[in-house]
Design a protein around this motif. Structure first.
Motif, PDB file in Angstrom:
ATOM      1  N   VAL A  82       0.834  -1.205   0.000  1.00 56.38           N
ATOM      2  CA  VAL A  82       0.000   0.000   0.000  1.00 56.38           C
ATOM      3  C   VAL A  82       0.870   1.257   0.000  1.00 56.38           C
ATOM      4  CG1 VAL A  82      -1.660   1.343   1.365  1.00 56.38           C
ATOM      5  CG2 VAL A  82      -2.019  -1.113   1.013  1.00 56.38           C
ATOM      6  N   ARG A 180      -3.810   7.044  -0.064  1.00 60.64           N
ATOM      7  CA  ARG A 180      -3.609   5.774   0.656  1.00 60.64           C
ATOM      8  C   ARG A 180      -4.937   5.061   0.893  1.00 60.64           C
ATOM      9  NH1 ARG A 180      -2.295   2.512   4.752  1.00 60.64           N
ATOM     10  NH2 ARG A 180      -0.109   2.056   5.117  1.00 60.64           N
ATOM     11  N   THR A 184      -5.750   1.366  -0.424  1.00 62.01           N
ATOM     12  CA  THR A 184      -6.163   0.331   0.529  1.00 62.01           C
ATOM     13  C   THR A 184      -7.507  -0.270   0.138  1.00 62.01           C
ATOM     14  OG1 THR A 184      -4.948   1.443   2.290  1.00 62.01           O
ATOM     15  CG2 THR A 184      -6.636  -0.121   2.979  1.00 62.01           C
ATOM     16  N   GLY A 188      -7.334  -3.997  -0.888  1.00 58.34           N
ATOM     17  CA  GLY A 188      -7.634  -4.674   0.375  1.00 58.34           C
ATOM     18  C   GLY A 188      -7.952  -6.162   0.253  1.00 58.34           C
TER      19      GLY A 188
END
Length: 194
Positions: A82, A180, A184, A188
């Protein structure tokens, strides 16, 4: 404008001037006169090195597309996926890339010329998407992403999502936390723990 002044690297001087104008005024402010004025040279200098202004713009766009920092793949296996992707995307979109996309959209003749050498996609975004895809493939091979992760689709989604965050030239730039969060959210489901 003075003539007879020796210019070291005329192309780079003109390209750097185009960067400055695109970042400050957008594609509507990018004219041959604005470029040569910003570069500190006579207008004829541009036309001695390029067939016309659209030829200049096409070479400029292709030059900037090939200058993207492609060292992202070197960071595979280090830091976090990430953080690495966030840094790369921020670097791409805090550069002149967003303004180049607007320029390509703004000028029909430029799009037509680019099709001769860049048959699909928008040069800067396509190059960035390939860079992210290569990096994600490396991370998948290292086991940091799920084995079934579709890295090409993920890269395209990351580029498109981040471009939308940065596309408004008049608003505030998104901060690292915003980028970010996007990374994410997109990655994810395919990130492996550890």
């Amino acid at each position: 404008m003075p003539t007879g002044v020796a210019l070291r690297d005329v192309r780079e001087q003109l390209f750097a001037a185009a960067d400055r104008i695109l970042l400050s005024e957008g594609p509507t402010g990018l004219t041959s006169r604005a470029v040569t004025d910003s570069a500190g040279c006579a207008k004829g200098v541009l036309h001695r090195h390029f067939a016309d202004f659209d030829a200049f713009l096409a070479e400029y766009v292709l030059d900037r597309a090939t200058r993207l920092d492609t060292s992202l793949a070197d960071s595979a296996g280090t830091g976090t996926v990430v953080d690495n992707v966030t840094a790369a995307l921020t670097g791409v979109f805090e550069s002149v890339a967003v303004a180049i996309v607007a320029l390509i959209t703004f000028r029909d003749e430029l799009r037509a010329r680019l099709r001769d050498t860049w048959p699909a996609g928008v040069p800067v975004l396509t190059e960035a998407c390939e860079m992210i895809g290569r990096y994600l493939a490396e991370e998948r091979a290292l086991g940091r992403l799920a084995a079934n992760a579709d890295v090409d689709t993920l890269a395209a989604v990351l580029i498109g999502s981040t471009h939308l965050l940065f596309a408004d030239r008049t608003g505030d730039r998104p901060g690292p936390a915003t980028v970010r969060h996007t990374v994410t959210t997109v990655l994810g489901a395919v990130l492996n723990p550890g």
